[in-house]
Design a protein around this motif. Structure first.
Motif, PDB file in Angstrom:
ATOM      1  N   ARG A  49     -13.014  27.175 -42.954  1.00  9.33           N
ATOM      2  CA  ARG A  49     -14.077  26.333 -42.396  1.00  9.33           C
ATOM      3  C   ARG A  49     -14.410  26.758 -40.970  1.00  9.33           C
ATOM      4  NH1 ARG A  49     -15.197  21.634 -39.518  1.00  9.33           N
ATOM      5  NH2 ARG A  49     -16.793  20.313 -40.477  1.00  9.33           N
ATOM      6  N   VAL A  77     -23.900  19.579 -41.963  1.00  8.73           N
ATOM      7  CA  VAL A  77     -23.355  20.262 -43.133  1.00  8.73           C
ATOM      8  C   VAL A  77     -23.802  19.541 -44.392  1.00  8.73           C
ATOM      9  CG1 VAL A  77     -21.222  20.954 -44.286  1.00  8.73           C
ATOM     10  CG2 VAL A  77     -21.351  21.005 -41.796  1.00  8.73           C
ATOM     11  N   GLU A  99     -21.118  20.722 -49.146  1.00  8.91           N
ATOM     12  CA  GLU A  99     -19.789  21.208 -48.779  1.00  8.91           C
ATOM     13  C   GLU A  99     -18.848  21.211 -49.974  1.00  8.91           C
ATOM     14  OE1 GLU A  99     -17.296  20.440 -44.836  1.00  8.91           O
ATOM     15  OE2 GLU A  99     -17.469  18.651 -46.087  1.00  8.91           O
ATOM     16  N   TYR A 113     -14.136  27.899 -48.294  1.00  6.48           N
ATOM     17  CA  TYR A 113     -15.060  26.891 -47.777  1.00  6.48           C
ATOM     18  C   TYR A 113     -16.483  27.357 -48.049  1.00  6.48           C
ATOM     19  CZ  TYR A 113     -17.438  23.697 -44.642  1.00  6.48           C
ATOM     20  OH  TYR A 113     -18.265  22.729 -44.138  1.00  6.48           O
ATOM     21  N   ALA A 129     -20.665  25.940 -47.940  1.00  4.42           N
ATOM     22  CA  ALA A 129     -21.567  24.880 -47.479  1.00  4.42           C
ATOM     23  C   ALA A 129     -22.906  25.483 -47.089  1.00  4.42           C
ATOM     24  CB  ALA A 129     -20.958  24.147 -46.287  1.00  4.42           C
TER      25      ALA A 129
END
Length: 130
Positions: free
Chosen positions: A51, A97, A100, A107, A109
């Motif tokens: 992330r 975001v 997600e 990760y 998004a």
């Protein structure tokens, strides 16, 4: 009489709401410091690291897109040296975001990056752009 006023009220409210939404959309499109819909897909040893990498990459991609948009608009910014990721992060006001998805090592998004207008203007001025 009450029936007619409600009958007129709803279409008027819908029209005002639609108009307001159109104005907000136009403002977002007209703001060169807003970059929307940057897709990120990062893999790392854990989701937190993935992330963090995704956020940094989104900011860097947003910088490139913002500079390209300013150049298209006729601003003389094509010769500005690209700052390091830490500096770019300091120019970001907020990030939004959506979509997600997280796994233990990945990760994904879509990220909207909003640069601070005052910070960007100061940065551009220090780089010689009025």
């Amino acid at each position: 009489m009450m029936f007619f006023s409600r009958a007129l009220y709803r279409p008027a409210l819908a029209l005002i709401t639609s108009f307001s939404l159109c104005l907000l959309a136009m403002q977002a499109m007209a703001n060169p410091f807003v970059v929307q819909g940057i897709p990120v897909d990062e893999t790392a040893n854990n989701a937190v690291t993935a992330r963090t990498q995704a956020m940094t990459n989104a900011q860097t991609q947003a910088w490139d897109a913002m500079i390209a948009a300013l150049v298209e608009a006729g601003e003389p910014v094509q010769y500005i040296q690209k700052p390091d990721p830490l500096t770019i992060g300091g120019l970001v006001e907020t990030m939004e975001v959506s979509g997600e998805q997280t796994t233990p090592t990945r990760y994904i998004a879509n990220i909207d990056v909003i640069f601070s207008e005052s910070a960007m203007r100061n940065h551009l001025a220090r780089s010689g752009v009025r």
